[in-house]
Design an enzyme around this catalytic site. Structure first.
Site, PDB file in Angstrom:
ATOM      1  N   CYS A   1       0.731  -1.262  -0.099  1.00 40.56           N
ATOM      2  CA  CYS A   1      -0.086   0.001   0.054  1.00 40.56           C
ATOM      3  C   CYS A   1       0.930   1.298   0.045  1.00 40.56           C
ATOM      4  O   CYS A   1       1.963   1.357   0.535  1.00 40.56           O
ATOM      5  CB  CYS A   1      -0.849   0.138   1.280  1.00 40.56           C
TER       6      CYS A   1
ATOM      7  N   GLU B   1       1.745  -3.531  -5.698  1.00 40.92           N
ATOM      8  CA  GLU B   1       0.597  -4.409  -5.603  1.00 40.92           C
ATOM      9  C   GLU B   1      -0.667  -3.932  -6.460  1.00 40.92           C
ATOM     10  O   GLU B   1      -0.909  -2.542  -6.132  1.00 40.92           O
ATOM     11  CB  GLU B   1       0.357  -4.907  -4.232  1.00 40.92           C
TER      12      GLU B   1
END
Lengths: 506, 771
Positions: A362, A396
């Protein structure tokens, strides 16, 4: 949820004149209704984008509607007063034919969360001919929607086929390709099998983001925190975050600026600050240049801070999941120093071991610091870490809109920097392979290619691929680089990668 | 165009791509259509979000202008950054350290309470402050403890007092306040915490539950169970191993003690040899002194070595000689264990010493694990017996009854219903008694059966004792005969026609004419006993296989030849008892007639000396302590061969008593002709012992001897005996040592003692015991 599986054909329930009305003849606006809602755009102009009513509440005998502007990001969802609703164009909630999706791969965004509201309304309808008067009360005493979990039900495709002439501005994009990519990486997960037999399943245990929104329900679709006070900033959260439920009703949630502890009142924060002596993130400083520092925090060793950070980050990251603990992650917190201490600007998390070459899980720049180059600085730092590790990496997925823009910008600038600096030796054309670019930048090969494509640099010319730099590109790049003064200095990085596989699990 | 007709090759990431400026390639546009051959890479976004209005606008703006413009940015909710009270909230300055900040592990674990005082609390604390002393931090700590001490159920006041260190008034105030606040609070805790997952999995979809524990690759329940099982197995294994270590340590200790004991024994032996203490007198003296002076340190091994030495020095024991050391060693051990048992009844001092001599042996521990000792089995059993005797609650001491595995136990008879309790029963009256070995008369005695089938002699004092002791004139010539090694020399004496000394003529006459009962245990088998007293006694001798068939004679074996051995069937025994009783009765009558005037009460059972007359034979003792009496009562009809080893020989003095310690394991009479040789020898040696101790002013010595390892020939054993032998215990052994030698020793010993102690007759009661 099984009762949802055999609904009435939608056409039976939908049609002109089948509009329910309250006693005074006005239309009842309930959850699931769609209608244009007034909002101001960035230029402070009035717009009436189509919105969906997600929730209704009554505050001081005045109704408030939680609306989601269709084709706008969820972060713009808000509570609106009735006067902002264009009731003339009200579309009643439509109930799609429910095809139970066996594969457990519903559309990434359920159009409307399922709820009993609709069912109650339906029941009322069926009885309407006999007891018309009661139907109203039936719809109004709808049980709170919060208790109903949404079904991983309708897909976009079925929706489209049922309502071919719906006229919504939503573009129906088959969600298959992106989904498939995701499904591949979780192929061994037991979750995918579990969801088919209706047992609530746990999401996969790797990664920090969810794209499978089957767990999405009306609660997580709505912001639950009104305002967060952090240091000298007041933040308006964008998304749901699982702070303790009793704190969600507060007008302001107070956070300690340094340890990020959540407190219910300013008094508590004051008391806390007498006991909390942190003036920087509780980790090791691995980078410092000027006022910018990076702190590394182990999600296993410093759970409290990691969890507090995640809770805060979830307010601004839609796809972030807090389902599991923070053990397998490292958190790199970027701070800006002033006389009060090291203030958090943003952070990115990173899996200690990634099976998919992720170098970022994140990543977030806190809203007060956004659009000032800190995001790019965070990204740059993440690739500097990858360079030290000698690996290529990629963030990601899924990326958010802001994430995509930031990464594209960083990739573009990084690649263009290399291409512009290429010197021709022996009078020949300078040339470079994609792999070389990847190695130099630690940007994963796929991201290099996609950036080259996005910048429209790849051309097929006389039997071979070439890279072409247009004047626009060069000028744009030079302009951007001129504005980009925040840079990571690799010499200021004091980082030794650890081999986490040798340390047992995380 | 021909250029479009072919497909572009896939983009090769490892192939160099020349970099051109567009202005250098004016004909590039002609090739533009082929560019589509390069597959579009996914953006990495959710498809629907990718289509969002603001993003698309921003992307297109970026592509058009190269860089996004300010009005084309994606709008986000606003943030304020003008908190006015910030500076007061975060007071003070923080100077940036020169070095990179490095936090120490655990430095973050502060002892500060997690609970933070709110406005209500502040009001309460301020109010409370007027009454008692409390700081906000103190209050926070209290609430913190109360909160963290509460699970599903709130802490009670009682628990609160334990949790909190403040004084009671303050605790009560804060507790009441906390209880009220807690009840008003809807959430689970006053310290806000993120919802935890529930164990039952019901919280799988609860959006407010976060940070669930990661279970590594969800295991099935089955596997988890296996894990538990193997964990338990490991635990058990660990326990077992540590137990084994304990055992080994104890064995080590025991063996060390044994070695020490051996060294000490050797030392003593050497000392005694150098000072020529062959008779054990010095030893006894020293021992007696030691017992008085240092009772707790009496060496357990000392009293018994005298006998052994006599074995080797004075008796030419052919069998012992080849391996004297070995027998010595083992004997030492045996004595060692048995010592406390022997000494116990005679004096409390020696009892104490006996126990103190066993510090290294924790018999309970040994038995607890039931592991085989390095020693022979009885070792540990006896040890356990002696150690348990230490318990005060055990009045029987080492003689307490102990169950033995594999034995059947019958219910005891009706309490005091022993045959000899009835004075009217003629069989159990006191009668003149003559022992076979040593062959002499012990005066008035009655027989009874003791525990384990032992035969006990209750002796009675009478004024005629002197006369009785002199009844058998052959006695005194016995020791003289012993060393000559005459195998077959037997001196026969008949109860009825024994040559009587002149001064006893009258008594003898009475006896002869059966007016007095005279009990004499018989060692000779005699089916047709002329006197009719002893029928069916079978005697088998190995060393001297010929069966004695002389009429109504009793044998006293003094030479190294075979010792008398007898097998007694239950019937015979019963008969014998009857006759004994009859004899007793008659005897009593006679005495009463004779001494009516002088000593009418002389024959009362005052000053009973209970003696072991007869010991149960091997099978009997070994097979589970069923008393002979019971056996007889229950299985009277059965042909049970009682191996009567030796008829106890007791010197007449009341002061000297003999212990006929029959080791239950050294069952001599079961005929197992082969094997066990060494073991038998060992046992034999161990069982022969002379225990001496003194207590008080009078010398009260206990002589323990066991002389019942009498070899038998298999052929001579009656079938019934064989049967029993086969059924009997496994520890039947045939001693290699000829019984005669030990017997001879016994006789000599007795003789010595008798001569020294004859003059003083004391009515001391000494419990006689046969193990």
């Amino acid at each position: 949820p099984v009762t949802h599986n055999a609904p009435l054909p939608p056409c039976k329930r939908r049609g002109p004149g089948r509009v329910r009305s309250v006693g005074d003849g006005r239309l009842e606006v309930i959850e699931g209704c769609r209608l244009p809602v007034l909002r101001k755009n960035q230029e402070n102009e009035d717009e009436w984008p189509l919105a969906e009513i997600l929730s209704v509440k009554e505050v001081a005998s005045r109704k408030l509607y939680y609306v989601h502007y269709i084709d706008f990001n969820k972060r713009l969802d808000e509570w609106v007063t009735p006067d902002r609703l264009d009731l003339k164009k009200l579309q009643l909630p439509k109930k799609e034919a429910k095809t139970p999706t066996k594969n457990g791969l519903p559309g990434s965004r359920p159009s409307s969360p399922e709820r009993d509201v609709v069912r109650a309304g339906r029941e009322g309808e069926s009885q309407m001919s006999k007891r018309k008067a009661e139907s109203v009360s039936l719809t109004t005493q709808v049980p709170p929607v919060t208790s109903v979990p949404s079904l991983p039900g309708s897909t976009e495709v079925t929706q489209a086929s049922v309502y071919p002439s719906n006229g919504t501005s939503r573009r129906l994009i088959p969600s298959q390709p992106g989904r498939k990519r995701k499904a591949n990486c979780v192929g061994t997960d037991e979750d995918s099998q579990d969801s088919s037999d209706g047992i609530p399943s746990a999401p996969r245990m790797t990664g920090s983001l969810v794209s499978d929104r089957s767990h999405d329900d009306i609660i997580t679709r709505m912001k639950n925190i009104d305002c967060i006070e952090l240091g000298r900033h007041r933040l308006k959260p964008w998304y749901f975050s699982p702070y303790p439920q009793e704190l969600t009703a507060l007008p302001i949630l107070y956070l300690c600026e340094f340890c990020l502890k959540y407190l219910k009142s300013l008094k508590c924060l004051q008391r806390h600050l007498t006991k909390c002596n942190l003036r920087h993130p509780p980790g090791n400083e691995i980078y410092r240049k000027g006022t910018i520092s990076f702190f590394e925090i182990d999600g296993r060793k410093n759970k409290t801070y990691s969890q507090n950070l995640c809770l805060l980050a979830k307010c601004f990251l839609d796809h972030k999941t807090l389902y599991y603990d923070t053990d397998p992650f490292l958190f790199y917190v970027m701070t800006e120093y002033d006389s009060k201490g090291f203030h958090i600007v943003g952070y990115f998390s990173k899996e200690k071991e990634s099976t998919e070459d992720y170098n970022v899980a994140c990543i977030l720049t806190l809203p007060p610091y956004q659009r000032r180059g800190y995001g790019k600085l965070l990204i740059e730092f993440s690739y500097e870490l990858s360079k030290v590790e000698g690996k290529t990496g990629t963030p990601e997925k899924p990326l958010s809109d802001l994430g995509l823009l930031s990464y594209r910008s960083y990739w573009s600038q990084t690649i263009l920097e290399i291409l512009m600096d290429l010197k021709s030796d022996n009078g020949e054309r300078p040339q470079i392979t994609i792999n070389e670019i990847s190695e130099i930048t630690s940007v994963k090969k796929e991201d290099v290619i996609s950036t080259l494509q996005y910048l429209n640099l790849i051309n097929y010319y006389k039997g071979q691929y070439i890279l072409t730099l247009s004047e626009d590109i060069v000028e744009g790049h030079e302009r951007a680089m001129h504005k980009r003064h925040l840079r990571i200095d690799p010499k200021c990085l004091h980082f030794t990668p650890k081999d986490w596989s040798k340390r047992g699990k995380w | 165009m021909s250029k479009l007709s072919f497909r572009a090759r896939a983009l090769d990431a490892s192939k160099p791509l020349p970099v051109f400026r567009c202005e250098d390639l004016p004909d590039l546009n002609e090739y533009a259509s082929i560019n589509r051959a390069v597959p579009q890479m996914p953006t990495g976004m959710e498809k629907e979000e990718e289509s969002e209005h603001h993003l698309q606008r921003a992307i297109s703006a970026q592509q058009v202008y190269g860089e996004k413009r300010d009005n084309m940015v994606i709008p986000v909710p606003e943030a304020e950054s003008n908190i006015s009270y910030y500076d007061s909230l975060y007071p003070g300055e923080f100077r940036m350290p020169k070095q990179l900040i490095h936090i120490q592990p655990f430095s973050l674990d502060t002892e500060q309470p997690d609970y933070d005082l709110d406005s209500d609390d502040e009001a309460f604390v301020n109010k409370l402050r007027k009454k008692m002393e409390i700081t906000p931090l103190q209050f926070e700590e209290m609430i913190d403890r109360l909160e963290k001490g509460s699970g599903q159920q709130l802490v009670t006041l009682q628990e609160a007092k334990l949790l909190l260190k403040e004084d009671d008034d303050l605790i009560r105030e804060v507790f009441d306040y906390w209880t009220r606040k807690r009840k008003a609070c809807k959430s689970a805790s006053l310290i806000p915490v993120v919802k935890q997952e529930k164990r039952d999995g019901s919280s799988t979809n609860d959006p407010y539950v976060a940070f669930r524990r990661r279970t590594e690759k969800m295991q099935t329940r089955k596997n988890r169970k296996n894990d538990e099982a193997s964990y338990e197995k490991m635990l058990k294994l660990r326990r077992d191993l540590s137990r084994a270590v304990t055992i080994l340590e104890m064995i080590k200790r025991r063996e060390k003690s044994k070695r020490e004991l051996l060294h000490l024994t050797l030392e003593i032996v050497e000392k005694r040899y150098s000072m020529a203490d062959f008779g054990g007198e010095v030893m006894a003296e020293v021992l007696a002194q030691r017992a008085l002076i240092k009772p707790t340190y009496t060496m357990p091994l000392i009293p018994l070595s005298s006998n052994q030495f006599r074995h080797q020095d004075h008796l030419e024991l052919k069998d012992f000689k080849p391996k004297p050391e070995k027998t010595e060693v083992v004997r030492t051990k045996r004595k060692y264990e048995k010592k406390p048992k022997v000494l116990q009844p005679s004096s409390s001092v020696s009892q104490q010493s006996g126990h103190s001599s066993l510090p290294a042996f924790n018999a309970k521990d040994l038995n607890q694990y039931d592991f085989p000792s390095s020693d022979e089995e009885p070792f540990s059993q006896m040890l356990s017996g002696s150690s348990e005797a230490e318990e005060d609650s055990d009045p029987d001491g080492p003689f307490a009854f102990r169950r033995k595995a594999g034995c059947q136990y019958y219910a005891p008879g009706q309490g005091s219903n022993w045959p000899w309790c009835d004075p009217g029963d003629p069989r159990y009256r006191y009668s003149l008694t003559t022992l076979t070995v040593p062959h002499r008369c012990v005066g008035l005695a009655r027989r009874r059966v003791g525990r384990g089938g032992r035969f006990l002699l209750d002796r009675a004092h009478s004024d005629l004792d002197n006369v009785f002791y002199g009844l058998d004139p052959e006695m005194h010539s016995l020791p003289a005969q012993s060393p000559n090694g005459k195998l077959a020399s037997t001196s026969e004496s008949n109860t009825s026609d024994r040559p009587a000394p002149p001064d006893l003529g009258h008594i003898l006459l009475n006896i002869k004419s059966c007016r007095w009962r005279h009990f004499r245990p018989r060692t000779l088998p005699r089916d047709s006993d002329s006197s009719g007293l002893y029928r069916g006694l079978t005697r088998v001798s190995m060393a001297n296989p010929r069966t004695q068939t002389g009429g109504s004679t009793s044998q006293s074996r003094t030479g190294p030849g075979p010792a008398p051995a007898a097998a007694l069937t239950a019937e015979q025994y019963q008969q014998h008892q009857e006759q004994l009783a009859l004899m007793q009765k008659q005897q009593l009558e006679q005495i009463q007639q004779q001494q009516a005037g002088n000593a009418p009460a002389a024959l009362t059972t005052q000053g009973l000396v209970s003696k072991t007359l007869d010991s149960a034979s091997a099978q009997f003792a070994a097979s589970a302590l069923v008393t002979t009496e019971e056996l007889l009562a229950i299985k009277a009809k059965e042909e049970i061969v009682l191996g009567i080893g030796v008829n106890g020989v007791l010197p007449g003095s009341g002061k000297w008593s003999l212990h006929f310690a029959t080791n239950s394991t050294t069952t001599a009479n079961t005929a197992t002709p082969s094997g066990h040789g060494a073991a038998a020898q060992v046992l034999m040696g161990n069982s022969v012992r002379l225990g001496m101790s003194s207590a008080g002013g009078t010398v009260n010595s206990i002589t323990t001897l066991n002389a019942r390892h009498i070899p038998r020939t298999l052929t001579a054993v009656p079938p019934s005996a064989l049967k029993l032998a086969a059924a009997a215990t496994a520890n039947c052994q045939v001693p290699k040592v000829t019984a005669a030698s030990s017997l001879d020793m016994v006789v000599r010993e007795n003789h010595d003692q008798e001569t020294t102690a004859l003059n003083s007759i004391a009515d001391s009661t000494v419990a006689m015991e046969v193990t």
